[in-house]
Write a protein that holds these residues in place. Sequence first.
Motif, PDB file in Angstrom:
ATOM      1  N   LEU A 174       0.825  -1.213   0.000  1.00  0.00           N
ATOM      2  CA  LEU A 174       0.000   0.000   0.000  1.00  0.00           C
ATOM      3  C   LEU A 174       0.858   1.261   0.000  1.00  0.00           C
ATOM      4  N   THR A 175       1.953   1.201   0.770  1.00  0.00           N
ATOM      5  CA  THR A 175       2.889   2.333   0.816  1.00  0.00           C
ATOM      6  C   THR A 175       3.454   2.572  -0.587  1.00  0.00           C
ATOM      7  N   TRP A 176       3.817   1.479  -1.247  1.00  0.00           N
ATOM      8  CA  TRP A 176       4.360   1.580  -2.608  1.00  0.00           C
ATOM      9  C   TRP A 176       3.341   2.213  -3.562  1.00  0.00           C
ATOM     10  N   LEU A 177       2.066   1.776  -3.409  1.00  0.00           N
ATOM     11  CA  LEU A 177       1.008   2.285  -4.286  1.00  0.00           C
ATOM     12  C   LEU A 177       0.827   3.801  -4.094  1.00  0.00           C
ATOM     13  N   ILE A 178       0.821   4.235  -2.829  1.00  0.00           N
ATOM     14  CA  ILE A 178       0.702   5.679  -2.552  1.00  0.00           C
ATOM     15  C   ILE A 178       1.907   6.400  -3.169  1.00  0.00           C
ATOM     16  N   GLY A 179       3.085   5.785  -2.996  1.00  0.00           N
ATOM     17  CA  GLY A 179       4.312   6.370  -3.553  1.00  0.00           C
ATOM     18  C   GLY A 179       4.240   6.503  -5.071  1.00  0.00           C
ATOM     19  N   MET A 180       3.605   5.523  -5.697  1.00  0.00           N
ATOM     20  CA  MET A 180       3.503   5.580  -7.152  1.00  0.00           C
ATOM     21  C   MET A 180       2.658   6.787  -7.569  1.00  0.00           C
ATOM     22  N   LEU A 181       1.562   7.020  -6.825  1.00  0.00           N
ATOM     23  CA  LEU A 181       0.711   8.169  -7.146  1.00  0.00           C
ATOM     24  C   LEU A 181       1.458   9.478  -6.890  1.00  0.00           C
ATOM     25  N   VAL A 182       2.144   9.531  -5.719  1.00  0.00           N
ATOM     26  CA  VAL A 182       2.887  10.753  -5.360  1.00  0.00           C
ATOM     27  C   VAL A 182       3.937  11.073  -6.428  1.00  0.00           C
ATOM     28  N   THR A 183       4.684  10.046  -6.843  1.00  0.00           N
ATOM     29  CA  THR A 183       5.769  10.298  -7.806  1.00  0.00           C
ATOM     30  C   THR A 183       5.209  10.571  -9.218  1.00  0.00           C
ATOM     31  N   LYS A 184       4.050   9.970  -9.540  1.00  0.00           N
ATOM     32  CA  LYS A 184       3.421  10.250 -10.846  1.00  0.00           C
ATOM     33  C   LYS A 184       3.003  11.719 -10.912  1.00  0.00           C
ATOM     34  N   LEU A 185       2.524  12.238  -9.754  1.00  0.00           N
ATOM     35  CA  LEU A 185       2.075  13.634  -9.711  1.00  0.00           C
ATOM     36  C   LEU A 185       3.209  14.609 -10.018  1.00  0.00           C
ATOM     37  N   CYS A 186       4.446  14.176  -9.745  1.00  0.00           N
ATOM     38  CA  CYS A 186       5.620  15.019 -10.031  1.00  0.00           C
ATOM     39  C   CYS A 186       5.842  15.210 -11.530  1.00  0.00           C
ATOM     40  N   MET A 187       5.344  14.240 -12.292  1.00  0.00           N
ATOM     41  CA  MET A 187       5.516  14.209 -13.752  1.00  0.00           C
ATOM     42  C   MET A 187       6.968  14.421 -14.163  1.00  0.00           C
ATOM     43  N   SER A 188       7.880  13.790 -13.408  1.00  0.00           N
ATOM     44  CA  SER A 188       9.297  13.914 -13.749  1.00  0.00           C
ATOM     45  C   SER A 188       9.790  12.619 -14.380  1.00  0.00           C
ATOM     46  N   LYS A 189      10.450  12.766 -15.515  1.00  0.00           N
ATOM     47  CA  LYS A 189      10.978  11.574 -16.213  1.00  0.00           C
ATOM     48  C   LYS A 189      12.189  11.017 -15.491  1.00  0.00           C
ATOM     49  N   ARG A 190      12.723  11.772 -14.524  1.00  0.00           N
ATOM     50  CA  ARG A 190      13.936  11.330 -13.837  1.00  0.00           C
ATOM     51  C   ARG A 190      13.631  10.396 -12.663  1.00  0.00           C
ATOM     52  N   ILE A 191      12.345  10.179 -12.396  1.00  0.00           N
ATOM     53  CA  ILE A 191      11.989   9.296 -11.274  1.00  0.00           C
ATOM     54  C   ILE A 191      11.779   7.870 -11.763  1.00  0.00           C
ATOM     55  N   ASP A 192      12.374   6.922 -11.025  1.00  0.00           N
ATOM     56  CA  ASP A 192      12.169   5.502 -11.317  1.00  0.00           C
ATOM     57  C   ASP A 192      11.622   4.881 -10.020  1.00  0.00           C
ATOM     58  N   TRP A 193      10.324   4.600  -9.983  1.00  0.00           N
ATOM     59  CA  TRP A 193       9.669   4.115  -8.754  1.00  0.00           C
ATOM     60  C   TRP A 193       9.494   2.608  -8.849  1.00  0.00           C
ATOM     61  N   ARG A 194      10.125   1.875  -7.922  1.00  0.00           N
ATOM     62  CA  ARG A 194      10.155   0.405  -8.032  1.00  0.00           C
ATOM     63  C   ARG A 194       9.491  -0.272  -6.838  1.00  0.00           C
ATOM     64  N   TYR A 195       8.910  -1.444  -7.125  1.00  0.00           N
ATOM     65  CA  TYR A 195       8.422  -2.303  -6.046  1.00  0.00           C
ATOM     66  C   TYR A 195       9.443  -3.418  -5.837  1.00  0.00           C
ATOM     67  N   GLY A 196       9.847  -3.660  -4.588  1.00  0.00           N
ATOM     68  CA  GLY A 196      10.774  -4.769  -4.331  1.00  0.00           C
ATOM     69  C   GLY A 196      11.529  -4.571  -3.038  1.00  0.00           C
ATOM     70  N   SER A 197      12.322  -5.583  -2.699  1.00  0.00           N
ATOM     71  CA  SER A 197      13.073  -5.519  -1.448  1.00  0.00           C
ATOM     72  C   SER A 197      14.437  -4.872  -1.670  1.00  0.00           C
ATOM     73  N   LEU A 198      14.806  -4.036  -0.753  1.00  0.00           N
ATOM     74  CA  LEU A 198      16.111  -3.375  -0.845  1.00  0.00           C
ATOM     75  C   LEU A 198      17.256  -4.382  -0.776  1.00  0.00           C
ATOM     76  N   TRP A 199      16.986  -5.574  -0.230  1.00  0.00           N
ATOM     77  CA  TRP A 199      18.029  -6.598  -0.115  1.00  0.00           C
ATOM     78  C   TRP A 199      18.260  -7.302  -1.436  1.00  0.00           C
ATOM     79  N   GLU A 200      17.297  -7.211  -2.341  1.00  0.00           N
ATOM     80  CA  GLU A 200      17.453  -7.903  -3.617  1.00  0.00           C
ATOM     81  C   GLU A 200      17.826  -6.954  -4.745  1.00  0.00           C
ATOM     82  N   PHE A 201      18.213  -5.759  -4.381  1.00  0.00           N
ATOM     83  CA  PHE A 201      18.573  -4.751  -5.371  1.00  0.00           C
ATOM     84  C   PHE A 201      20.085  -4.623  -5.416  1.00  0.00           C
ATOM     85  N   GLU A 202      20.592  -4.193  -6.552  1.00  0.00           N
ATOM     86  CA  GLU A 202      22.044  -4.052  -6.735  1.00  0.00           C
ATOM     87  C   GLU A 202      22.391  -2.577  -6.832  1.00  0.00           C
ATOM     88  N   TYR A 203      23.417  -2.118  -6.089  1.00  0.00           N
ATOM     89  CA  TYR A 203      23.648  -0.683  -5.942  1.00  0.00           C
ATOM     90  C   TYR A 203      24.899  -0.148  -6.651  1.00  0.00           C
TER      91      TYR A 203
END
Length: 266
Positions: A174-203
């Motif tokens: 649900l937090t992710w879903l709200i975040g998706m709406l918030v970041t969509k409202l920014c209408m910035s192409k520089r945002i990449d909003w992802r669903y997933g665990s921070l432990w399974e991401f590569e930095y």
Amino acid sequence: MSMKSRRLFEPRRSLIIANLTRHFAIQVIAVMAVFSLVWLARTISYGLLSWASLSLAVGVCAGLLAWATNQPVWWRFIHSAFVPLVWAINSLDIEPGWFLLAFVLLLSIYRGAICGRIPLYLSNSHTAASLAALIEQRQARTVIDIGAGIGSVVAMIANKNNCAKITGIENAPLTWLIGMLVTKLCMSKRIDWRYGSLWEFEYSGFDIVYAFLSTEPMPELWVKLRYEMIRGSMLVSNSFPVPGIQPALVIEVNDSSGTLLYCYEF
Ligand SMILES: C[S@@+](CC[C@H](N)C(=O)[O-])C[C@H]1O[C@@H](n2cnc3c(N)ncnc32)[C@H](O)[C@@H]1O
């Protein structure tokens, strides 16, 4: 993420299961202890001893067990209150469906708190402004907020910085879903909003990793980031230092709570 890296961080799951098992065991032992005592005493029958006093006795016993096994203070309160509250709420005669709904809603917002001791609370605008200034100063091109909540930091950075590509990763649905709406409202192409665990991401592809998590994951996060992040990149941890590691820089945010940003260079 490479197989080698994944294997390195696999013990985390067993740690979480061990934590949950420990708390479950405290409650089960408390219930069994109280009921065994009642059974042994025999002088007291179920007819004379109410469910209210039984639940209170289990609460006291669980609290003592939590204290004796050195659980953190808030867990001692949770263990003491759990069964008495179950009894109290049960006596309110509420439709079971409401409990299921409340559980699903809470889980979809606070998944991080339950599974990894990382609850949801938000960075304030002063902190986001300090982070934005640091991004400018270091001319960072790629930034990620790990455990990005409702996307408020990601949105603020996207509005303030022209140069950075900003990614947010969040795993509570649900937090992710709200975040998706918030970041969509920014209408910035520089945002990449992802669903997933921070432990399974590569930095390895990020100049700055921003983390506002809790004390719990910091040692393991440090091991992961040291393994993956490239030379010259930076971890910025809001409020929670990495134990035993000297930060290259500590930024004092000009806010009422005296927020500190611990900056570690790789
Ligand atoms: C303290 S909040 C910080 C939110 C946001 N970064 C900010 O500063 O406003 C931590 C967030 O991390 C998320 N989280 C916890 N464990 C996570 C995981 N394994 N992967 C991704 N997100 C996680 C929680 O759901 C929560 O939204």
